[in-house]
Write an enzyme that holds these catalytic residues in place. Structure first.
Site, mmCIF file in Angstrom:
data_model
loop_
_atom_site.group_PDB
_atom_site.id
_atom_site.type_symbol
_atom_site.label_atom_id
_atom_site.label_comp_id
_atom_site.label_asym_id
_atom_site.label_seq_id
_atom_site.Cartn_x
_atom_site.Cartn_y
_atom_site.Cartn_z
ATOM 1 N N HIS A 117 0.818 -1.225 0.000
ATOM 2 C CA HIS A 117 0.000 0.000 0.000
ATOM 3 C C HIS A 117 0.849 1.270 0.000
ATOM 4 O O HIS A 117 0.354 2.359 0.301
ATOM 5 C CB HIS A 117 -0.955 -0.005 1.205
ATOM 6 C CG HIS A 117 -1.949 -1.130 1.159
ATOM 7 N ND1 HIS A 117 -2.686 -1.510 2.261
ATOM 8 C CD2 HIS A 117 -2.309 -1.972 0.162
ATOM 9 C CE1 HIS A 117 -3.471 -2.538 1.923
ATOM 10 N NE2 HIS A 117 -3.258 -2.829 0.667
ATOM 11 N N CYS A 136 2.701 13.297 -13.138
ATOM 12 C CA CYS A 136 3.816 12.635 -13.858
ATOM 13 C C CYS A 136 4.535 11.626 -12.967
ATOM 14 O O CYS A 136 5.524 11.024 -13.401
ATOM 15 C CB CYS A 136 4.791 13.681 -14.391
ATOM 16 S SG CYS A 136 5.779 14.452 -13.094
ATOM 17 N N CYS A 172 6.279 19.163 -13.737
ATOM 18 C CA CYS A 172 5.090 19.471 -14.552
ATOM 19 C C CYS A 172 4.094 20.388 -13.856
ATOM 20 O O CYS A 172 3.047 20.696 -14.408
ATOM 21 C CB CYS A 172 4.386 18.160 -14.916
ATOM 22 S SG CYS A 172 3.459 17.456 -13.527
#
Ligand code: BV8
Ligand code: ZN
Length: 249
Positions: free
Chosen positions: A124, A135, A155
């Site tokens: 997890h 990204c 980004c």
């Protein structure tokens, strides 16, 4: 039955002494004695009004990214204030005695590694890692206490904890390795988990169906108890060290 009185059946101890293939799945319960709340435990303070699974979801992050970011920052703070407990160290000890020991964890707190566990499959994810929601670039550093959710330098996307939220796929490599270990092991330990979160909860059954001896160590019975070959109900931080002492001491 208090943990002190728990006896480990002689035949189980002698079989475990000879095993080379052992897998263990842990859940939030294994970190409870370190002072971390489990998922089932009610949340506190600001977070008391939320169910964990309502915050640990892409929908929640979409709806209110700052709220979710702050929840994970709060949980990171909580982890900073605690240490692994004897349960974590006992698992690391098993790794020294059993050639093929695979530790499969639902825990996202990083305490297993802190206790020296090597071959850990984080099903997890881990709240100590942060990545871009778009990204997926990992952030080396980030500021936990900011006005807004930090943004990705690549980004400009929002950053998020590198954990698996409800409705999201588990990391393929870790899940495949976990399924493989469950199918190939002689002994499968299920420790400190309520056995409700899928697909992790199905691993013990996969091991059982392949003839592995299934051992449950949990504070209370779970959906797995009826299928387990052995079930020890109590605190993992008390039972595991005694188990290791009885088998490999
Ligand atoms: C997915 C990271 C699809 C985030 C977590 C089939 C049937 C029904 C539902 C589903 C299904 N398949 C999928 C689902 C939906 C869902 C699910 O299982 N829901 C449950 C609630 C019904 N599963 C998912 O969404 C999974 N993803 O299916 O994606 C998909 C597939 C392909 C492509 C696209 C999508 C993702 C699941 C992972 C979610 N993320 N964590 C975060 O942590 O913030 S799960 C989260 O819950 C934690 O990891 C935690 O480990 C886990 C809670 O379970 P436990 O660890 O067992 O903890 P819990 O508190 O419940 O119990 C603690 C136990 O310890 C108790 O029994 C207690 O008695 C015991 N205990 C306490 N103290 C001690 C102790 N025992 C020993 N000693 C002590 N001292
Ligand atoms: Zn990015």
């Amino acid at each position: 039955m208090s943990t002190g009185q728990i006896e480990f059946p002689v035949e189980l101890v002698s079989l475990l002494r000879r095993t080379s293939k052992l897998a263990a799945l842990t859940g939030a319960g294994v970190s409870q004695e370190s002072g971390l709340r489990t998922f089932r435990d009610a949340q506190v303070g600001l977070w008391a009004q939320y169910r964990p699974e309502d915050l640990a979801s892409p929908e929640a992050f979409q709806r209110d990214p700052k709220l979710v970011w702050d929840w994970y920052a709060w949980r990171r703070e909580a982890v900073k204030g605690v240490r692994p407990n004897p349960g974590h160290y006992a698992l690391a000890e098993i790794g020294k005695h059993v050639p093929e020991f695979t530790l499969i964890i639902q825990n996202v707190d990083g305490l297993h590694r802190m206790a020296g566990n090597q071959n850990v499959l984080e099903l997890h994810g881990n709240i100590q890692r942060v990545r871009c929601a778009d990204c997926r670039t990992f952030a080396e550093t980030w500021d936990d206490d900011t006005e807004s959710v930090p943004r990705c330098r690549e980004c400009g996307g929002l950053r998020r904890p590198d954990v698996v939220w409800f409705g999201e796929a588990l990391p393929r490599a870790q899940l495949e390795a976990a399924v493989e270990a469950a199918r190939a092991c002689d002994f499968f330990f299920s420790i400190g988990t309520s056995g409700v979160v899928q697909p992790a909860a199905s691993l013990a059954f996969a091991a059982h169906n392949r003839g592995a001896v299934v051992i449950e160590i949990n504070a209370e019975p779970t959906p797995l108890t009826a299928k387990a070959d052995y079930a020890f109900h109590g605190k993992s931080g008390e039972i595991l060290p005694r188990f290791v002492e009885a088998v490999w001491g």
